[in-house]
Design a protein around this motif. Structure first.
Motif, PDB file in Angstrom:
ATOM      1  N   TRP A 102      -0.795  59.288  75.796  1.00  0.00           N
ATOM      2  CA  TRP A 102      -1.609  60.493  75.888  1.00  0.00           C
ATOM      3  C   TRP A 102      -1.412  61.086  77.272  1.00  0.00           C
ATOM      4  N   ASP A 104      -1.718  64.628  80.050  1.00  0.00           N
ATOM      5  CA  ASP A 104      -2.423  65.867  80.387  1.00  0.00           C
ATOM      6  C   ASP A 104      -1.409  66.980  80.602  1.00  0.00           C
ATOM      7  N   ARG A 105      -1.600  68.090  79.918  1.00  0.00           N
ATOM      8  CA  ARG A 105      -0.742  69.247  80.073  1.00  0.00           C
ATOM      9  C   ARG A 105      -1.618  70.475  80.299  1.00  0.00           C
ATOM     10  N   GLN A 108      -3.369  72.959  77.461  1.00  0.00           N
ATOM     11  CA  GLN A 108      -3.370  72.281  76.166  1.00  0.00           C
ATOM     12  C   GLN A 108      -4.523  71.295  76.098  1.00  0.00           C
ATOM     13  N   ARG A 110      -5.803  67.624  74.040  1.00  0.00           N
ATOM     14  CA  ARG A 110      -5.212  66.288  73.997  1.00  0.00           C
ATOM     15  C   ARG A 110      -3.773  66.365  73.497  1.00  0.00           C
ATOM     16  N   THR A 111      -2.845  65.737  74.214  1.00  0.00           N
ATOM     17  CA  THR A 111      -1.429  65.870  73.912  1.00  0.00           C
ATOM     18  C   THR A 111      -0.783  64.499  73.802  1.00  0.00           C
ATOM     19  N   TYR A 125       0.289  68.592  70.037  1.00  0.00           N
ATOM     20  CA  TYR A 125      -1.081  68.945  70.396  1.00  0.00           C
ATOM     21  C   TYR A 125      -1.700  69.690  69.219  1.00  0.00           C
TER      22      TYR A 125
END
Length: 326
Positions: A102, A104-105, A108, A110-111, A125
């Motif tokens: 998982w 962080d972007r 977005q 949750r990715t 996502y």
């Protein structure tokens, strides 16, 4: 090897391709190409990153450009239907021995970061920042008037294996090229959103990204772009076209960005929504498969591609060759 039957009830539901994250070596030069010349819209900017979207898109970006010492591709992004699909995708990839994380972007929710069987970096996502519509702000239209991101094409060292993996993910094959001598796949076009493809695979040293494509309103927009590129210092970046593909029936142009990343400008393919639509087969030696009309593809189109960061490509299993321009 025959194309596998479609999986109409996959473990998780991918809506469509979403975005690509490129590393570029000169962000200002890349901005001149993607924004000033092609006409993508800036939606976010930092000292080392530029986010872009096309005119019909509501998501925050379809392209992320990251300044870096060396060019490459960080990830191919896909949107899933619901947050629950992310959890199911996590289990699906993990069960197949693929790395899952998982991450962080920006912009977005949750990715999920993972990869396909050959290591192509994928991010999934369910939610991206939603922006106001701009498709009727005609004063913003310029360049080739890009409407939306359309598809990715990657080199694969084993197209049969790639197609089997992505079929299990729920992608459906619309057209394919078979080498008649071996019965193996040389290329395949697969979709989720109802066009000819969201994802395509071409036989070759891989995995590498062959191109990212953008949909434009009409072939005349492509002609306008050629005139613009020829008179603003970008004529050497025109690689192939214009022409019409046999496969997909699309009108096309291939160009290269300042770092050599290949971009296809694309329009006029057809609808493929019906789940029982049988795929169209092409012979590798048919000269109209790649170009219904127009000049044959140059050698660079078959041999050059963008490297995925941290991934070493492998030689292709199939050694057959299509028609190449002299």
């Amino acid at each position: 090897m025959p194309v596998p039957a479609p999986n109409l009830y996959p473990d998780f539901n991918t809506v469509r391709l979403s975005h690509v994250a490129y590393r570029v070596t000169d962000l200002a030069r890349s901005r001149a190409f993607y924004v000033d010349t092609l006409g993508l819209q800036v939606t976010g900017e930092t000292a080392d990153t530029l986010y872009l979207r096309a005119m019909e898109e509501r998501g925050h970006h379809c392209v992320a450009l990251h300044q870096a010492p060396e060019a490459g591709v960080e990830a191919l992004g896909f949107k899933v239907w619901h947050e629950d699909d992310l959890d199911r995708a996590h289990g699906w990839f993990s069960a197949r021995g693929r790395p899952v994380d998982w991450v962080d972007r920006p912009h977005q929710g949750r990715t999920l970061r993972t990869s396909d069987l050959f290591g192509v970096p994928l991010e999934f996502y369910a939610r991206m920042d939603r922006l106001p519509p701009i498709h009727q702000q005609y004063k913003l239209y310029h360049g080739v008037k890009p409407l939306r991101i359309d598809h990715f094409n990657t080199f694969s060292p084993d197209v049969d294996a790639s197609v089997a993996f992505w079929t299990d993910m729920g992608f459906r094959t619309t057209e394919y090229t078979e080498d008649e001598d071996t019965g193996q796949l040389w290329a395949a076009w697969m979709h989720r959103k109802g066009g000819v493809h969201d994802m395509a695979f071409t036989n070759g040293l891989g995995p590498r990204l062959h191109h990212t494509a953008f949909w434009v309103p009409t072939p005349l927009n492509i002609i306008d772009l050629l005139d613009l590129m020829a008179t603003t210092g970008w004529v050497a970046n025109i690689e192939r076209g214009p022409g019409r593909h046999g496969i997909s029936n699309a009108f096309f142009l291939y160009i290269r960005d300042p770092d050599g990343h290949r971009i296809e400008i694309y329009c006029s393919d057809y609808q493929t929504c019906d789940p029982d639509l049988e795929p169209i087969k092409w012979d590798l030696k048919d000269p109209q498969r790649q170009t219904l009309w127009g000049a044959p593809a140059p050698r660079s189109w078959f041999e050059e591609g963008s490297h995925f960061i941290g991934l070493t490509p492998a030689e292709s299993r199939l050694k057959a060759s299509p028609i190449i321009a002299p």
